[in-house]
Design an enzyme around this catalytic site. Structure first.
Site, PDB file in Angstrom:
ATOM      1  N   LYS A  35      30.989  46.388  47.820  1.00  0.00           N
ATOM      2  CA  LYS A  35      32.107  45.534  46.951  1.00  0.00           C
ATOM      3  C   LYS A  35      31.960  44.313  48.051  1.00  0.00           C
ATOM      4  O   LYS A  35      31.420  43.950  49.297  1.00  0.00           O
ATOM      5  CB  LYS A  35      33.551  45.835  47.142  1.00  0.00           C
ATOM      6  CG  LYS A  35      34.198  44.948  46.157  1.00  0.00           C
ATOM      7  CD  LYS A  35      34.285  44.980  44.832  1.00  0.00           C
ATOM      8  CE  LYS A  35      34.735  44.943  43.677  1.00  0.00           C
ATOM      9  NZ  LYS A  35      35.044  44.677  42.205  1.00  0.00           N
ATOM     10  N   ASP A  52      34.013  40.059  38.900  1.00  0.00           N
ATOM     11  CA  ASP A  52      35.176  41.133  39.538  1.00  0.00           C
ATOM     12  C   ASP A  52      36.690  39.627  39.170  1.00  0.00           C
ATOM     13  O   ASP A  52      35.428  38.394  38.723  1.00  0.00           O
ATOM     14  CB  ASP A  52      35.686  41.167  40.385  1.00  0.00           C
ATOM     15  CG  ASP A  52      36.886  42.375  40.868  1.00  0.00           C
ATOM     16  OD1 ASP A  52      36.984  43.340  40.415  1.00  0.00           O
ATOM     17  OD2 ASP A  52      37.224  42.038  40.999  1.00  0.00           O
TER      18      ASP A  52
HETATM   19  P1  NDP Z   1      39.525  37.716  35.445  1.00  0.00           P
HETATM   20  O1  NDP Z   1      39.678  36.963  37.492  1.00  0.00           O
HETATM   21  O2  NDP Z   1      39.037  37.900  34.524  1.00  0.00           O
HETATM   22  O3  NDP Z   1      41.468  37.933  35.678  1.00  0.00           O
HETATM   23  C1  NDP Z   1      42.440  38.286  36.692  1.00  0.00           C
HETATM   24  C2  NDP Z   1      44.062  38.364  35.634  1.00  0.00           C
HETATM   25  O4  NDP Z   1      44.375  38.887  36.691  1.00  0.00           O
HETATM   26  C3  NDP Z   1      44.557  37.155  35.686  1.00  0.00           C
HETATM   27  O5  NDP Z   1      44.885  36.949  34.382  1.00  0.00           O
HETATM   28  C4  NDP Z   1      45.195  36.665  37.044  1.00  0.00           C
HETATM   29  O6  NDP Z   1      45.668  35.272  36.374  1.00  0.00           O
HETATM   30  C5  NDP Z   1      45.430  38.436  37.296  1.00  0.00           C
HETATM   31  N1  NDP Z   1      46.086  38.200  38.428  1.00  0.00           N
HETATM   32  C6  NDP Z   1      44.397  38.007  39.326  1.00  0.00           C
HETATM   33  N2  NDP Z   1      45.663  38.250  40.176  1.00  0.00           N
HETATM   34  C7  NDP Z   1      46.743  38.645  40.721  1.00  0.00           C
HETATM   35  C8  NDP Z   1      47.596  38.115  41.285  1.00  0.00           C
HETATM   36  N3  NDP Z   1      48.016  38.299  42.397  1.00  0.00           N
HETATM   37  N4  NDP Z   1      49.011  38.979  40.685  1.00  0.00           N
HETATM   38  C9  NDP Z   1      49.440  38.357  39.360  1.00  0.00           C
HETATM   39  N5  NDP Z   1      48.140  38.343  38.143  1.00  0.00           N
HETATM   40  C10 NDP Z   1      46.894  37.898  38.975  1.00  0.00           C
HETATM   41  O7  NDP Z   1      39.428  39.243  36.630  1.00  0.00           O
HETATM   42  P2  NDP Z   1      38.889  40.075  35.950  1.00  0.00           P
HETATM   43  O8  NDP Z   1      39.992  40.926  34.765  1.00  0.00           O
HETATM   44  O9  NDP Z   1      38.178  41.134  35.834  1.00  0.00           O
HETATM   45  O10 NDP Z   1      39.413  41.870  36.757  1.00  0.00           O
HETATM   46  C11 NDP Z   1      40.708  42.168  37.254  1.00  0.00           C
HETATM   47  C12 NDP Z   1      40.805  43.412  37.539  1.00  0.00           C
HETATM   48  O11 NDP Z   1      39.756  44.821  37.040  1.00  0.00           O
HETATM   49  C13 NDP Z   1      40.646  43.304  38.985  1.00  0.00           C
HETATM   50  O12 NDP Z   1      41.303  44.956  39.446  1.00  0.00           O
HETATM   51  C14 NDP Z   1      39.356  43.987  38.920  1.00  0.00           C
HETATM   52  O13 NDP Z   1      39.166  44.342  40.182  1.00  0.00           O
HETATM   53  C15 NDP Z   1      39.897  45.125  37.819  1.00  0.00           C
HETATM   54  N6  NDP Z   1      38.439  45.321  36.944  1.00  0.00           N
HETATM   55  C16 NDP Z   1      37.372  44.579  37.217  1.00  0.00           C
HETATM   56  C17 NDP Z   1      36.036  44.844  35.952  1.00  0.00           C
HETATM   57  C18 NDP Z   1      35.020  44.255  35.782  1.00  0.00           C
HETATM   58  O14 NDP Z   1      34.218  44.251  34.771  1.00  0.00           O
HETATM   59  N7  NDP Z   1      35.585  42.594  35.682  1.00  0.00           N
HETATM   60  C19 NDP Z   1      35.742  45.966  36.379  1.00  0.00           C
HETATM   61  C20 NDP Z   1      36.102  47.485  36.652  1.00  0.00           C
HETATM   62  C21 NDP Z   1      37.586  46.719  37.486  1.00  0.00           C
HETATM   63  P3  NDP Z   1      45.768  34.369  37.361  1.00  0.00           P
HETATM   64  O15 NDP Z   1      44.528  33.527  36.590  1.00  0.00           O
HETATM   65  O16 NDP Z   1      46.838  33.033  37.213  1.00  0.00           O
HETATM   66  O17 NDP Z   1      45.192  34.303  38.071  1.00  0.00           O
END
Ligand code: NDP
Length: 443
Positions: A124, A164
């Site tokens: 990572k 991510d």
């Molecule tokens: P994105 O950046 O596309 O979206 C993240 C979302 O979560 C946004 O809506 C963001 O809001 C919100 N968010 C992030 N940090 C916080 C926080 N501290 N408190 C509240 N809301 C928060 O990321 P992904 O959708 O890619 O990833 C989301 C999760 O899924 C993570 O845990 C990631 O590790 C996991 N994941 C992702 C994969 C992928 O293929 N993308 C694969 C496997 C796991 P805002 O825009 O306001 O920050």
């Protein structure tokens, strides 16, 4: 082996890294009893060895903002374990990124990648860079500067990063463009690439879709389906949007989404048309989820999480530790029966205990969200073969992989007729890597 002594040692060797300690204890709780029944793993000290990354690379990233001022960020890549394949895992760009968070994510990735049954090790990386509020040109300059250093350590057979939080199609495009230029070669050194430059159909959708396929398997086991189920989702990024899309297709009712400023509650349900608005809002205009509430006349709860809303199934899909003990109690009270983790480690250890004692079906992220990395693995295969499979073919492979992961959870997690999905995923993920490490000897 004794868990307290084992954890004392981990804490001593990795001081202050609380997210990493949490990820290790979650695994150790299930794996140590298994090791105690299978002493070959203890003799070779496999668990202790898996907990130590092969390599941690930390570098400075200097880039120029739109005012011509130099900006400085930290860059990281944790190459955790490559026993079963090249290091594989995403890059996260978020101001909270630090070594503890990347080590927890890289550690979890070892077990997740093992569960997919594809040949991928765990890693990572990322940066404390915040893409929010930056211009496109600033994001491009940052990504190029970041890749200039990272490119020295990655490659299609060495380490293959993906996206991510904060790293989507735009960032992967800028980084891959720079990698290609620096290495004078066009190889699959990143996944999540655009379809015209080596990307796989369905990689964008894969984590969310896979999570829904996993939830569907869990419901199938109790003779139920997603049809008509009220679902709460947190986040509104890649994982949340495509979880919502598949749930809508399956006839479930998606009633919440969120971002870091609060959540929207749409009791009528988000339909395909409303989801198209969200995709444009989040993927193109990079706006806030509160705008959805104004557009469709529903509630927006500023600064809150959606866990008090009455529901059947919860898909935490934003970030780590977004469900603590009180949130878990709220979910139980709101009628939730199934929790399927889209985000990595979204539930605190106390939260997990609340779900356990309430008898909820609870799927851990390393199983439920493995669809993303699985399709990244398929992207690597397509790049190696020099061809592209169809969406239908990828979707079928994704469904099969998620079913296999589910079956492994059942095989290793069933006790007295009940399935403990955490135990199943942790032990099954461990066994494959551990057996390969035994085969290599002490190296
Ligand atoms: P994105 O950046 O596309 O979206 C993240 C979302 O979560 C946004 O809506 C963001 O809001 C919100 N968010 C992030 N940090 C916080 C926080 N501290 N408190 C509240 N809301 C928060 O990321 P992904 O959708 O890619 O990833 C989301 C999760 O899924 C993570 O845990 C990631 O590790 C996991 N994941 C992702 C994969 C992928 O293929 N993308 C694969 C496997 C796991 P805002 O825009 O306001 O920050």
């Amino acid at each position: 082996m004794e868990i307290n002594a084992f954890m004392d040692d981990i804490i001593k060797k990795n001081p202050g890294q609380k997210e990493f300690h949490q990820a290790v204890v979650e695994i150790a709780n299930n794996v140590i009893p298994f090791i105690n029944r299978n002493p070959q793993y203890e003799e070779a000290r496999i668990l202790e060895r898996i907990c130590e990354p092969d390599r941690t690379i930390i570098f400075g990233v200097v880039w120029e903002d739109d005012d011509g001022r130099p900006q400085i960020n930290k860059g990281y890549r944790v190459q955790f374990n490559n026993a079963i394949g090249p290091y594989k895992g995403g890059l996260r760009f978020h101001p909270t990124v630090n070594l503890s968070i990347l080590k927890f994510l890289g550690f979890e990735q070892i077990f997740k990648n093992s569960l997919t049954t594809l040949p991928m090790g765990g890693g990572k990386g990322g940066s404390n860079f915040d893409p929010k509020g930056k211009s496109d040109k600033e994001v491009m300059r940052f990504c190029q500067a970041f890749m200039t250093e990272l490119s020295k350590y990655i490659g299609e057979d060495i380490d293959v990063p993906a996206g991510d939080i904060g790293v989507g199609a735009r960032e992967i495009g800028y980084m891959y463009g720079q990698y290609r230029k620096l290495h004078t070669e066009f190889t699959g050194a990143l996944t999540g690439k655009g379809l015209n430059f080596g990307g796989s159909p369905l990689r964008t959708e894969a984590t969310g879709y896979g999570c829904v396929y996993f939830a569907s398997e869990m419901l199938h086991a109790i003779d139920q389906s997603l049809e008509g189920k009220k679902c709460v989702i947190s986040g509104s990024g890649n994982v949340s949007i495509y979880t919502a899309e598949k749930l809508i297709e399956e006839g479930a009712q998606v009633i919440t989404l969120s971002d870091s400023s609060g959540f929207i509650y749409d009791p009528k349900g988000i339909n395909a048309e409303k989801l198209a608005y969200i995709k444009d809002l989040k993927e193109v205009r990079r706006g806030r989820i509160s705008e959805y509430a104004k557009e469709f006349g529903c509630e927006f709860h500023a600064g809150e999480k959606p866990w008090k809303v009455e529901c059947d199934i919860a898909f935490p899909s934003a970030t780590q530790n977004e469900i603590d003990k009180d949130d878990a109690a709220s979910l139980v009270k709101s009628g939730c029966k199934v929790v399927c983790e889209g985000a990595n480690m979204p539930t605190t250890l106390d939260g997990i205990k609340v779900f356990e004692s309430a008898g909820l079906m609870h799927a851990p992220s390393k199983a439920a969200n493995a669809g993303g990395v699985a399709v990244s693995g398929l992207e690597m295969s397509q790049n190696a073969l020099g061809l592209t499979w169809s969406s239908e073919e990828i979707d079928e492979r994704l469904r099969v992989i998620m079913r296999r992961i589910y079956d492994q959870c059942v095989e290793y997690g069933t006790e007295n007729g009940n399935v403990d999905y955490f135990m199943g995923a942790n032990v099954a993920g461990f066994v494959k890597v551990a057996d390969v490490m035994l085969a290599y000897g002490i190296s």
